[in-house]
Design a protein around this motif. Structure first.
Motif, PDB file in Angstrom:
ATOM      1  N   ILE A  88       0.860  -1.154   0.056  1.00 60.49           N
ATOM      2  CA  ILE A  88       0.053   0.063  -0.113  1.00 60.49           C
ATOM      3  C   ILE A  88       0.644   1.094   0.039  1.00 60.49           C
ATOM      4  O   ILE A  88       0.511   2.267  -0.613  1.00 60.49           O
ATOM      5  CB  ILE A  88      -0.948   0.023   1.276  1.00 60.49           C
ATOM      6  CG1 ILE A  88      -2.046  -1.070   0.942  1.00 60.49           C
ATOM      7  CG2 ILE A  88      -1.509   1.287   1.288  1.00 60.49           C
ATOM      8  CD1 ILE A  88      -2.656  -1.174   2.227  1.00 60.49           C
ATOM      9  N   MET A  89       1.833   1.240   0.833  1.00 60.18           N
ATOM     10  CA  MET A  89       2.768   2.394   0.887  1.00 60.18           C
ATOM     11  C   MET A  89       4.151   2.332   0.742  1.00 60.18           C
ATOM     12  O   MET A  89       4.806   3.163   1.288  1.00 60.18           O
ATOM     13  CB  MET A  89       2.316   3.300   2.078  1.00 60.18           C
ATOM     14  CG  MET A  89       2.065   2.734   3.408  1.00 60.18           C
ATOM     15  SD  MET A  89       3.455   1.971   4.239  1.00 60.18           S
ATOM     16  CE  MET A  89       4.243   3.849   5.130  1.00 60.18           C
ATOM     17  N   PRO A 138       4.880   1.691  -4.224  1.00 62.14           N
ATOM     18  CA  PRO A 138       3.679   1.158  -3.769  1.00 62.14           C
ATOM     19  C   PRO A 138       2.829   0.558  -5.156  1.00 62.14           C
ATOM     20  O   PRO A 138       2.991   1.094  -6.049  1.00 62.14           O
ATOM     21  CB  PRO A 138       2.664   2.079  -3.200  1.00 62.14           C
ATOM     22  CG  PRO A 138       3.641   3.124  -2.763  1.00 62.14           C
ATOM     23  CD  PRO A 138       4.764   3.299  -3.623  1.00 62.14           C
ATOM     24  N   HIS A 140       0.031   0.550  -6.299  1.00 62.00           N
ATOM     25  CA  HIS A 140      -0.928   1.605  -7.125  1.00 62.00           C
ATOM     26  C   HIS A 140      -0.296   2.758  -7.772  1.00 62.00           C
ATOM     27  O   HIS A 140      -0.873   3.331  -8.479  1.00 62.00           O
ATOM     28  CB  HIS A 140      -2.344   1.804  -6.180  1.00 62.00           C
ATOM     29  CG  HIS A 140      -1.918   2.793  -5.242  1.00 62.00           C
ATOM     30  ND1 HIS A 140      -1.294   2.565  -4.010  1.00 62.00           N
ATOM     31  CD2 HIS A 140      -2.061   4.067  -5.001  1.00 62.00           C
ATOM     32  CE1 HIS A 140      -1.088   3.441  -3.199  1.00 62.00           C
ATOM     33  NE2 HIS A 140      -1.744   4.528  -3.884  1.00 62.00           N
ATOM     34  N   GLU A 141       1.046   2.733  -7.806  1.00 65.49           N
ATOM     35  CA  GLU A 141       1.628   3.664  -8.253  1.00 65.49           C
ATOM     36  C   GLU A 141       1.977   3.196  -9.744  1.00 65.49           C
ATOM     37  O   GLU A 141       2.691   3.917 -10.536  1.00 65.49           O
ATOM     38  CB  GLU A 141       2.772   4.208  -7.493  1.00 65.49           C
ATOM     39  CG  GLU A 141       2.720   5.214  -6.382  1.00 65.49           C
ATOM     40  CD  GLU A 141       3.703   5.800  -5.827  1.00 65.49           C
ATOM     41  OE1 GLU A 141       4.870   5.457  -6.198  1.00 65.49           O
ATOM     42  OE2 GLU A 141       3.714   6.849  -4.913  1.00 65.49           O
TER      43      GLU A 141
ATOM     44  N   MET B  97       5.334   5.799   8.048  1.00 58.73           N
ATOM     45  CA  MET B  97       5.585   4.407   8.100  1.00 58.73           C
ATOM     46  C   MET B  97       5.120   3.915   9.362  1.00 58.73           C
ATOM     47  O   MET B  97       5.905   3.559  10.419  1.00 58.73           O
ATOM     48  CB  MET B  97       6.929   4.107   7.685  1.00 58.73           C
ATOM     49  CG  MET B  97       7.514   4.935   6.600  1.00 58.73           C
ATOM     50  SD  MET B  97       7.721   4.130   5.264  1.00 58.73           S
ATOM     51  CE  MET B  97       8.020   5.368   4.126  1.00 58.73           C
ATOM     52  N   MET B 119      -8.515   2.727   4.061  1.00 58.55           N
ATOM     53  CA  MET B 119      -7.761   1.744   3.377  1.00 58.55           C
ATOM     54  C   MET B 119      -6.446   1.892   2.549  1.00 58.55           C
ATOM     55  O   MET B 119      -5.422   1.299   2.626  1.00 58.55           O
ATOM     56  CB  MET B 119      -8.701   0.918   2.336  1.00 58.55           C
ATOM     57  CG  MET B 119      -9.905   0.076   2.814  1.00 58.55           C
ATOM     58  SD  MET B 119      -9.391  -1.183   3.894  1.00 58.55           S
ATOM     59  CE  MET B 119     -10.933  -1.953   4.157  1.00 58.55           C
ATOM     60  N   VAL B 120      -6.444   3.115   1.911  1.00 54.17           N
ATOM     61  CA  VAL B 120      -5.307   3.714   1.452  1.00 54.17           C
ATOM     62  C   VAL B 120      -5.703   5.487   0.849  1.00 54.17           C
ATOM     63  O   VAL B 120      -6.940   5.523   0.906  1.00 54.17           O
ATOM     64  CB  VAL B 120      -5.199   3.062   0.163  1.00 54.17           C
ATOM     65  CG1 VAL B 120      -6.410   3.255  -0.962  1.00 54.17           C
ATOM     66  CG2 VAL B 120      -3.775   3.341  -0.585  1.00 54.17           C
ATOM     67  N   TYR B 125       0.997   9.805  -3.084  1.00 58.49           N
ATOM     68  CA  TYR B 125       2.213  10.120  -2.046  1.00 58.49           C
ATOM     69  C   TYR B 125       3.018  11.181  -2.392  1.00 58.49           C
ATOM     70  O   TYR B 125       3.485  11.259  -3.582  1.00 58.49           O
ATOM     71  CB  TYR B 125       2.893   8.927  -1.638  1.00 58.49           C
ATOM     72  CG  TYR B 125       2.025   7.707  -0.985  1.00 58.49           C
ATOM     73  CD1 TYR B 125       1.560   7.783   0.302  1.00 58.49           C
ATOM     74  CD2 TYR B 125       1.818   6.751  -1.677  1.00 58.49           C
ATOM     75  CE1 TYR B 125       0.929   6.815   0.956  1.00 58.49           C
ATOM     76  CE2 TYR B 125       1.087   5.602  -0.873  1.00 58.49           C
ATOM     77  CZ  TYR B 125       0.427   5.866   0.221  1.00 58.49           C
ATOM     78  OH  TYR B 125      -0.284   4.777   0.775  1.00 58.49           O
ATOM     79  N   TRP B 127       6.202  11.922  -0.872  1.00 54.70           N
ATOM     80  CA  TRP B 127       7.531  11.317  -0.566  1.00 54.70           C
ATOM     81  C   TRP B 127       8.500  12.479  -0.401  1.00 54.70           C
ATOM     82  O   TRP B 127       9.456  12.720  -1.121  1.00 54.70           O
ATOM     83  CB  TRP B 127       8.067  10.563  -1.688  1.00 54.70           C
ATOM     84  CG  TRP B 127       7.261   9.440  -2.058  1.00 54.70           C
ATOM     85  CD1 TRP B 127       6.513   8.905  -3.337  1.00 54.70           C
ATOM     86  CD2 TRP B 127       6.917   8.131  -1.365  1.00 54.70           C
ATOM     87  NE1 TRP B 127       6.085   8.054  -3.194  1.00 54.70           N
ATOM     88  CE2 TRP B 127       6.351   7.379  -2.254  1.00 54.70           C
ATOM     89  CE3 TRP B 127       7.710   7.547  -0.054  1.00 54.70           C
ATOM     90  CZ2 TRP B 127       5.945   6.066  -1.715  1.00 54.70           C
ATOM     91  CZ3 TRP B 127       6.987   6.361   0.538  1.00 54.70           C
ATOM     92  CH2 TRP B 127       6.452   5.670  -0.454  1.00 54.70           C
TER      93      TRP B 127
END
Ligand code: SF4
Lengths: 182, 230
Positions: A88-89, A138, A140-141, B97, B119-120, B125, B127
């Motif tokens: 997920i991440m 992740p 989904h990227e 994290m 969930m997500v 993101y 970063w």
């Protein structure tokens, strides 16, 4: 109706999510009745030979092989599920995301305290070794992901509930104690 | 002290004059999620998680005083989704994290993620590149996890009232920083207080970690806010 076909893979993960799947204990017998496993470390089937209904993927993408594998899953599974924090991440492997790859490799192969000073100092670089990516991605990227199941690892009960939902169409029930990010 | 009557989602509530909407809601057994707000320190309204509709307008519940007859909307689908979006935004805007964080299980941001079944995050993101400052004797500041709530800035002072924490830069570059001299003189109690006041794992007390086992932590078995809801 024939049984739904499930495939699983661990990419840049630690196999903890797969271990958690096994933590459903004797419900695994029910699971075998409910679904058919195809390509998966569980049964050691290595190649897709048919279309699968559900692909469950643990781990993010840290190298070129992970990306190829993930794309293969996307092509061969109707539904893709990202299982666990790494998927997920990025998870723990993504802690390197702010460190240049060169520095990571130098630390691992040249500067680490566990390097034997007598060994030749080499950073492995061979065509057979997957190319490491600039950072950890992740899932989904990289491809479209349909569902996400968080946790490190996702609790067995959460995986079980999700599998039941996917296999039988029953409503997803998520008790508070099994929905965690760690 | 005079008492005011107001309504949250059609429930009749009582408030003392001067009480904010979130405070009064709490006293009436209604949970309005908060993140930057902390008991005993002046509300700042930085995170907007407590946004409610007051007479049809979006307002921060933690900075808006109750008025007689006020009509407050709280648990509507629109507001709940907006709150979830804020949590998701905070998750992608830093590097959170959870499995690596000592605050996991006791973290307000994570607990809100649980409450809203995140969930997500729906956003990509970012970063960001952020620093971990481990140069101080009593605490570590991991800026990857900071959500700029300013709880530490507002709530942690020396015995003579000097602020130990402050901010550098502005906008998305805003970073928390500690005064080198004041932080060096911090006591163990102050360090613990700073760690406790931080809603996430951005301020950690040195030399302790993962002390409470999984299953026994603050948000392991009951959702954030469940102690308030009646
Ligand atoms: S360090 Fe913690 S308390 Fe201070 S602003 Fe950041 S998140 Fe808030």
């Amino acid at each position: 109706m024939s049984k739904p076909i499930v495939a699983t893979a661990s990419l840049a993960g630690c196999f903890g999510c797969h271990m958690s799947l096994l933590d459903i204990d004797d419900r695994i017998l029910q699971l075998i009745d409910l679904v058919e496993f195809h390509k998966s470390p569980v049964d050691d089937i290595k190649k897709f030979t048919k279309m699968c209904d559900v692909g469950i993927i643990e781990g993010g993408c840290c190298n070129s092989e992970n990306v190829e594998n993930l794309r293969d899953f996307r092509k061969n599974c109707k539904i893709l599920v990202a299982l666990g924090e790494c998927a997920i991440m990025g998870g723990l492997p993504a802690m390197r995301n702010d460190i240049p790859v060169k520095e990571c490799l130098e630390e691992a192969y040249l500067g680490s305290p566990t390097i034997d000073p007598k060994d030749p100092k080499i950073i492995p670089n061979d065509d057979d070794i997957p190319m490491i990516l600039d950072r950890v991605y992740p899932l989904h990227e990289i491809v479209k992901i349909d569902y996400f199941l968080p946790g490190c690892p996702p609790r067995a009960d959460l995986i079980w509930e999700a599998l039941l939902t996917l296999a039988t169409g029953k409503e997803l029930n998520i008790p508070y104690e099994v929905f965690k990010f760690d | 002290m005079s008492e005011l009557t107001f309504f949250i989602d059609n429930k009749e509530c009582k408030a003392k004059k001067g009480q904010t909407i979130t405070e009064a809601a709490r006293d009436n057994g209604v949970y309005i999620p908060t993140l930057c707000d902390y008991p005993g320190i002046r509300p700042a309204g930085t995170c907007r998680i407590c946004t409610v509709k007051v007479n049809g307008r979006n307002m921060a519940g933690c900075t808006t005083p109750v008025e007689e007859g006020m009509i407050v909307e709280n648990k509507t689908a629109e507001l709940e989704d907006m709150r979830k979006a804020i949590i998701e935004m905070l998750f992608v805007e830093g590097n959170h994290m959870c499995p690596t964080c000592e605050k996991s299980g006791n973290c307000d941001l994570q607990a809100l993620g649980y409450r809203y079944t995140m969930m997500v995050p729906r956003f990509p993101y970012l970063w960001p590149s952020r620093e971990i400052d481990a140069s101080m004797p009593k605490i570590v500041i991991d800026k990857n996890r900071c959500i700029q709530c300013l709880r530490c800035v507002r709530g942690i002072t020396t015995a003579d009232g000097k602020h130990i924490f402050g901010t550098l830069h502005r906008g998305d570059k805003t970073r928390i920083s500690a005064d080198p001299e004041l932080v060096a003189a911090m006591t163990d109690e102050q360090a613990q207080k700073a760690m406790d006041i931080c809603p996430v794992g951005a301020i950690l007390k040195r030399e302790v970690g993962f002390k409470v086992p999984m299953g026994k932590r603050k948000y392991d078995s009951a959702p954030i806010g469940s102690d308030i809801e009646k």
